[in-house]
Design a protein around this motif. Structure first.
Motif, PDB file in Angstrom:
ATOM      1  N   VAL A  66    -106.603 -59.487  -2.275  1.00 33.90           N
ATOM      2  CA  VAL A  66    -107.537 -58.519  -2.320  1.00 33.90           C
ATOM      3  C   VAL A  66    -107.680 -57.658  -3.734  1.00 33.90           C
ATOM      4  CG1 VAL A  66    -108.113 -56.211  -1.151  1.00 33.90           C
ATOM      5  CG2 VAL A  66    -107.783 -58.329   0.412  1.00 33.90           C
ATOM      6  N   GLY A  69    -108.720 -59.648  -6.258  1.00 36.98           N
ATOM      7  CA  GLY A  69    -110.509 -59.485  -5.832  1.00 36.98           C
ATOM      8  C   GLY A  69    -111.279 -58.566  -6.178  1.00 36.98           C
ATOM      9  N   SER A  73    -114.365 -58.523  -8.706  1.00 36.39           N
ATOM     10  CA  SER A  73    -115.658 -57.766  -8.351  1.00 36.39           C
ATOM     11  C   SER A  73    -116.141 -56.873  -9.306  1.00 36.39           C
ATOM     12  CB  SER A  73    -115.655 -57.260  -6.744  1.00 36.39           C
ATOM     13  OG  SER A  73    -116.821 -56.541  -6.555  1.00 36.39           O
ATOM     14  N   ALA A 206    -120.162 -59.998  -3.458  1.00 33.26           N
ATOM     15  CA  ALA A 206    -119.500 -60.005  -2.021  1.00 33.26           C
ATOM     16  C   ALA A 206    -120.149 -61.164  -1.598  1.00 33.26           C
ATOM     17  CB  ALA A 206    -119.119 -58.849  -1.379  1.00 33.26           C
ATOM     18  N   SER A 221    -111.790 -63.521  -4.138  1.00 34.15           N
ATOM     19  CA  SER A 221    -113.012 -62.773  -4.328  1.00 34.15           C
ATOM     20  C   SER A 221    -113.049 -62.136  -3.058  1.00 34.15           C
ATOM     21  CB  SER A 221    -114.395 -63.983  -4.342  1.00 34.15           C
ATOM     22  OG  SER A 221    -115.462 -63.105  -4.229  1.00 34.15           O
ATOM     23  N   LEU A 222    -113.762 -60.892  -2.888  1.00 36.36           N
ATOM     24  CA  LEU A 222    -113.654 -60.262  -1.642  1.00 36.36           C
ATOM     25  C   LEU A 222    -114.539 -61.005  -0.606  1.00 36.36           C
ATOM     26  CD1 LEU A 222    -113.967 -56.472  -3.157  1.00 36.36           C
ATOM     27  CD2 LEU A 222    -111.929 -57.586  -2.305  1.00 36.36           C
ATOM     28  N   PRO A 243    -110.506 -56.496   2.560  1.00 34.79           N
ATOM     29  CA  PRO A 243    -111.970 -56.814   1.791  1.00 34.79           C
ATOM     30  C   PRO A 243    -112.920 -56.023   2.165  1.00 34.79           C
ATOM     31  CG  PRO A 243    -111.529 -58.684   3.150  1.00 34.79           C
ATOM     32  CD  PRO A 243    -110.190 -57.706   3.126  1.00 34.79           C
TER      33      PRO A 243
END
Length: 268
Positions: A66, A69, A73, A206, A221-222, A243
């Motif tokens: 997370v 991530g 993002s 997302a 990645s979230l 996330p």
């Protein structure tokens, strides 16, 4: 304008985004686990002092994934949105001073807006392949007509002001008038839109990763973490919490900043 970020909604949004961004930047200090490392015997562990969010179905620490991530993002959002803003603003600026360019720009804007963002994302991924590059292109493309039309409308409105007409009467050229009188008046609306666009960019990144056309595994990645959590919530209920909180926090934070800036502009 900076005063509104020191109190109320502006401060709350700035703190929310700042805390999440700081956590992402300090990921290496906040967790001892690599986001790609599979930990032997740690399959879908629930939250504990050793793994604050537990582990995923591939034995990886969820807190680590997370936190890293967040980096992905924000990196995509802060790359794609300014790129779309610059291209769109230049197109809007050119459209405001040239009738032919105006017609061409409006038709291109209409074409981009005709496709929902995720439909465009799927089509692009089918051509170029999924990945972070596809996310950047989709977000940037989606923002071009938004910024283009906003700056075109703002410039045309400001050019009708008496002080601009006075400058033109005494012999000021078009580009000099734009640079000295018009552009400073349209910067504030763009800062509001920038915050709104960053909020949308976090969601789009997302969403694309969630459906498998964004950041590619095994990179964290979230969206992909949320997607992986769906089939494993019974084993580790905390799988999706991290996330989801981060995506919600970033989206809300940027929205609060945009609302505070927009209110200050209306009052001012």
């Amino acid at each position: 304008m900076s005063e509104v970020l020191r109190r109320g909604q502006g401060l709350a949004g700035l703190l929310l985004v700042g805390v999440i961004a700081a956590a992402g930047l300090a990921a290496g200090l906040l967790t001892k686990y690599d986001p790609l490392t599979q930990i032997p015997g740690a399959n879908l562990l629930t939250a504990s002092s050793e793994h604050w969010l537990g582990t995923d179905n591939l034995n990886r620490d969820l807190l680590s994934r997370v936190l890293y991530g967040i980096r992905s993002s924000l990196l995509i959002a802060f790359l794609a949105v300014p790129l779309g803003a610059v291209i769109g603003s230049l197109a809007g600026l050119l459209a405001s001073v040239n009738s032919v360019a105006d017609v061409l720009a409006q038709r291109v804007f209409d074409l981009i807006l005709a496709f929902p963002t995720l439909i465009f994302a799927i089509a692009l991924a089918a051509v170029t392949g999924p990945g972070a590059h596809a996310v950047v292109i989709v977000i940037a493309a989606a923002e071009i007509p938004v910024f283009g039309r906003q700056i075109r409308t703002a410039i045309l409105a400001v050019r009708e002001q008496a002080f601009v007409e006075a400058a033109e009467v005494i012999g000021a050229g078009t580009w000099w008038t734009l640079r000295k009188h018009v552009l400073p008046q349209v910067i504030e609306p763009l800062t509001v839109q920038l915050s709104l666009s960053l909020s949308l960019a976090v969601f789009v990144e997302a969403a694309m990763s969630f459906i498998g056309i964004g950041v590619r595994p095994p990179d964290p990645s979230l969206g992909s973490i949320i997607a992986d959590s769906i089939a494993n919530l019974d084993a580790n209920p905390a799988f999706a919490i991290g996330p989801l909180l981060v995506v919600s926090g970033l989206t809300l934070g940027f929205l609060l900043i945009a609302q505070a800036l927009g209110r200050a502009r209306r009052i001012g």
